[in-house]
Write a protein that holds these residues in place. Structure first.
Motif, PDB file in Angstrom:
ATOM      1  N   ILE A  11       0.142  -8.123  -3.203  1.00 53.78           N
ATOM      2  CA  ILE A  11      -0.739  -7.527  -2.181  1.00 53.78           C
ATOM      3  C   ILE A  11      -0.068  -7.586  -0.814  1.00 53.78           C
ATOM      4  O   ILE A  11      -0.101  -6.612  -0.043  1.00 53.78           O
ATOM      5  N   GLY A  12       0.543  -8.725  -0.507  1.00 58.16           N
ATOM      6  CA  GLY A  12       1.244  -8.848   0.765  1.00 58.16           C
ATOM      7  C   GLY A  12       2.371  -7.844   0.892  1.00 58.16           C
ATOM      8  O   GLY A  12       2.570  -7.238   1.954  1.00 58.16           O
ATOM      9  N   PHE A  13       3.108  -7.644  -0.194  1.00 57.48           N
ATOM     10  CA  PHE A  13       4.217  -6.679  -0.166  1.00 57.48           C
ATOM     11  C   PHE A  13       3.710  -5.265   0.044  1.00 57.48           C
ATOM     12  O   PHE A  13       4.292  -4.488   0.812  1.00 57.48           O
ATOM     13  N   VAL A  14       2.622  -4.907  -0.618  1.00 59.03           N
ATOM     14  CA  VAL A  14       2.051  -3.566  -0.466  1.00 59.03           C
ATOM     15  C   VAL A  14       1.584  -3.344   0.972  1.00 59.03           C
ATOM     16  O   VAL A  14       1.879  -2.307   1.587  1.00 59.03           O
ATOM     17  N   LEU A  15       0.850  -4.306   1.527  1.00 61.73           N
ATOM     18  CA  LEU A  15       0.375  -4.172   2.906  1.00 61.73           C
ATOM     19  C   LEU A  15       1.527  -4.127   3.894  1.00 61.73           C
ATOM     20  O   LEU A  15       1.479  -3.399   4.891  1.00 61.73           O
ATOM     21  N   ALA A  16       2.584  -4.910   3.624  1.00 58.84           N
ATOM     22  CA  ALA A  16       3.730  -4.965   4.540  1.00 58.84           C
ATOM     23  C   ALA A  16       4.478  -3.639   4.598  1.00 58.84           C
ATOM     24  O   ALA A  16       5.194  -3.380   5.566  1.00 58.84           O
ATOM     25  N   PRO A  26       9.350  -7.959   9.278  1.00 57.05           N
ATOM     26  CA  PRO A  26       9.616  -9.247   8.608  1.00 57.05           C
ATOM     27  C   PRO A  26       8.737  -9.518   7.402  1.00 57.05           C
ATOM     28  O   PRO A  26       9.193 -10.156   6.439  1.00 57.05           O
ATOM     29  N   TYR A  27       7.505  -9.046   7.414  1.00 61.01           N
ATOM     30  CA  TYR A  27       6.625  -9.280   6.268  1.00 61.01           C
ATOM     31  C   TYR A  27       7.117  -8.508   5.041  1.00 61.01           C
ATOM     32  O   TYR A  27       6.987  -8.976   3.911  1.00 61.01           O
ATOM     33  N   GLN A  28       7.676  -7.355   5.274  1.00 60.82           N
ATOM     34  CA  GLN A  28       8.256  -6.558   4.192  1.00 60.82           C
ATOM     35  C   GLN A  28       9.354  -7.358   3.490  1.00 60.82           C
ATOM     36  O   GLN A  28       9.410  -7.414   2.256  1.00 60.82           O
TER      37      GLN A  28
END
Length: 407
Positions: A11-16, A26-28
Motif C-alpha cells: 500500500i505504501g509503495f502504491v501511494l508513493a 523518498p517514499y517511492q
C-alpha cells in the motif's frame, strides 16, 4: 502476520507512486526496497531460519509509522504544482574556480593512492584476487588504512557526480566527465567495497532520474554497466562468482548470493532482535562523535567496531539492515528512527523540485543511504563522509543564472 507486513508495504509503495508526490520521491524508494526484500523473503522463506512473530510485529508497526509519514507528506505536497514535479538540472551551475583544482587533485592523487594500496596489500598487485583480498582484509580487520588519501574517494565520487551534470549542462567537455568517472571507479575499486560502487551509481544516476531525463535505453545501459562492475568486484572478493567455475556454477552461486545479500540482513536482524536486550544509548549511532571525543581527549570512551560478527541465517552475513545500530542503542524505540529520516529526505526532495540548484545534488546524494536500508545503516555510520560530501557539493554547486532560484 507477515502477510500484513507485505500488504502495508505494498500500500505504501502504491501511494508513493502517486503523481502528486513526483518521480524519485523518498517514499517511492523506501517502500520499493522493503517490498522487494519482504517479497524475496516470503518466496524463499524455506531457505532461511524462522523469524520470531514479535520481530515481525515490531517491523509491521515501524512500517505503519512510515506509511503515516507518507500520508502527511502527501498532504503537504499539495503546494507543489505539476510543473515543479521534476527538478530542473539547468538550475545547477558548476563553480569552475573550485571544480578544476579538485578535478586535477583526484586525478593526480590516484597514483600515490595506488602506491598506498600496494603497501596495504603487502606489496602484492591489487589487480590479482590474492592482492585484492589482502588489501580488503587489511582495511577491514587491521588498524591500517589509506590515511589522508582516504579522503579522495568521497571527493572523487562528488567530482564524478558534478561532472555528469556539468557535461549535460554544457559547462564542461566530455573528456572531463569520462576521466572523472573512470578515476572515481578506480578509487572505489581500491576501497574494495561493492557499496562504494553503489554509492557512485546513486550519486551519478539519481540527478537524471529524478529530473526525468533518462531514456529507457540509457537506463538499461547504466544498469548493465553497474551490474557488470558489481559482478567484477564480486569475482575479485570470491563472493557470488569465481573465474575458475563454469558459467552454470557461477549463475547458481550468484543467485544464492543475491538472495543472501538482499534477504539475509533482514533475517539476521531478527536474530539480533531475539538475543540483544541491553541498550547502548548512542554508542553505535553516535559512534563518530564518540571517536572524535576520544581522539581529542575529551572523553575516555572506546568507540564500537563498525564490522560486526557473522551470523548464520543460514547464509552467513554480518550486516543487519538499517535498524541494527538504532536497535542496539534504543531497543524497540530505535525502530522509529529510520522512518523519521524520510521526513528529512522529503524536505530535501521538495527543495530539489521547487528551488533546484545544489538542492538537487543534496537530495540525489541522500538517496544512497535510502537505497541501502535493506543492508546496513549508512546515515550516522557515515557521518564523516557526509560532512565531507556536503562541503564539496556546497563548494562546487552555486546559484544558476538561468535556472530556478535556490535558497
Amino acid at each position: 502476520m507477515f502477510e500484513a507486513l507485505l500488504l502495508v508495504t505494498f500500500i505504501g509503495f502504491v501511494l508513493a507512486n502517486h503523481s502528486r508526490l513526483g518521480t524519485g520521491n523518498p517514499y517511492q524508494i523506501f517502500f520499493f526496497v522493503w517490498l522487494t526484500v519482504y517479497t524475496g523473503y516470503y518466496l524463499t522463506r524455506d531457505l532461511f531460519i524462522r523469524i520470531d512473530d514479535s520481530f515481525v510485529f515490531v517491523t509491521l508497526v515501524s512500517q505503519y509509522f512510515a506509511l503515516f509519514l507518507l500520508i502527511i507528506s502527501y498532504l503537504k505536497s499539495a503546494g507543489i504544482t505539476q510543473a515543479q514535479k521534476a527538478p530542473d538540472l539547468a538550475s545547477i551551475h558548476l563553480n569552475k574556480w573550485f571544480y578544476y583544482p579538485l578535478f586535477f587533485l583526484v586525478v593526480l592523487g590516484a597514483y600515490p593512492t595506488y602506491l598506498k594500496a600496494i603497501e596495504l596489500a603487502n606489496g602484492q598487485s591489487i589487480f590479482t584476487i590474492i592482492g585484492f583480498m589482502t588489501l580488503r582484509n587489511t582495511i577491514t580487520y587491521e588498524d591500517r588504512n589509506f590515511g589522508v588519501y582516504g579522503y579522495l574517494t568521497p571527493l572523487s565520487i562528488i567530482v564524478a557526480m558534478v561532472s555528469a551534470v556539468g557535461y549535460r549542462n554544457r559547462q564542461i567537455l566530455l573528456p572531463y566527465f569520462l576521466v572523472s568517472l573512470g578515476i572515481a571507479l578506480f578509487y572505489c575499486y581500491m576501497a574494495t567495497g561493492r557499496t562504494f560502487i553503489l554509492m557512485l551509481f546513486c550519486f551519478v544516476f539519481m540527478p537524471f532520474f529524478i529530473a526525468k531525463i533518462f531514456s529507457r535505453t540509457s537506463l538499461v545501459m547504466t544498469g548493465v554497466i553497474f551490474i557488470s562492475l558489481f559482478l567484477f568486484i564480486a569475482g575479485m572478493t570470491g563472493k557470488g562468482i569465481s573465474f575458475d567455475n563454469t558459467t552454470a556454477q557461477n549463475i547458481r552461486t550468484f543467485q544464492e548470493n543475491i538472495v543472501g545479500y538482499t534477504t539475509a540482513p533482514f533475517v539476521a536482524m531478527s536474530q539480533l532482535f531475539s538475543t540483544f536486550d541491553r541498550p547502548e544509548y548512542g554508542q553505535n549511532s553516535l559512534r563518530f562523535f564518540f571517536a572524535v571525543m576520544q581522539k581529542v581527549g575529551m572523553a575516555d570512551v572506546q568507540s564500537v567496531e563498525l564490522v560486526k560478527d557473522y551470523v548464520m541465517t543460514p547464509f552467513p552475513t554480518n550486516v543487519y539492515t538499517v535498524y541494527e545500530v538504532y536497535y542496539r542503542d534504543f531497543l524497540y524505540y530505535g525502530y522509529f528512527i529510520p522512518p523519521l529520516f524520510l521526513l528529512l529526505h522529503f524536505w530535501l526532495y521538495r527543495y530539489a523540485v521547487v528551488r533546484g540548484g545544489r538542492w538537487i545534488m543534496f537530495y540525489a546524494a541522500s538517496t544512497y543511504p535510502l537505497v541501502m536500508v535493506f543492508f546496513q545503516d549508512q546515515y550516522f555510520s557515515l557521518t564523516s563522509q557526509w560532512i565531507q560530501m556536503i562541503f564539496w557539493l556546497t563548494l562546487l554547486c552555486v546559484r544558476s543564472r538561468t535556472g530556478r532560484s535556490q535558497m
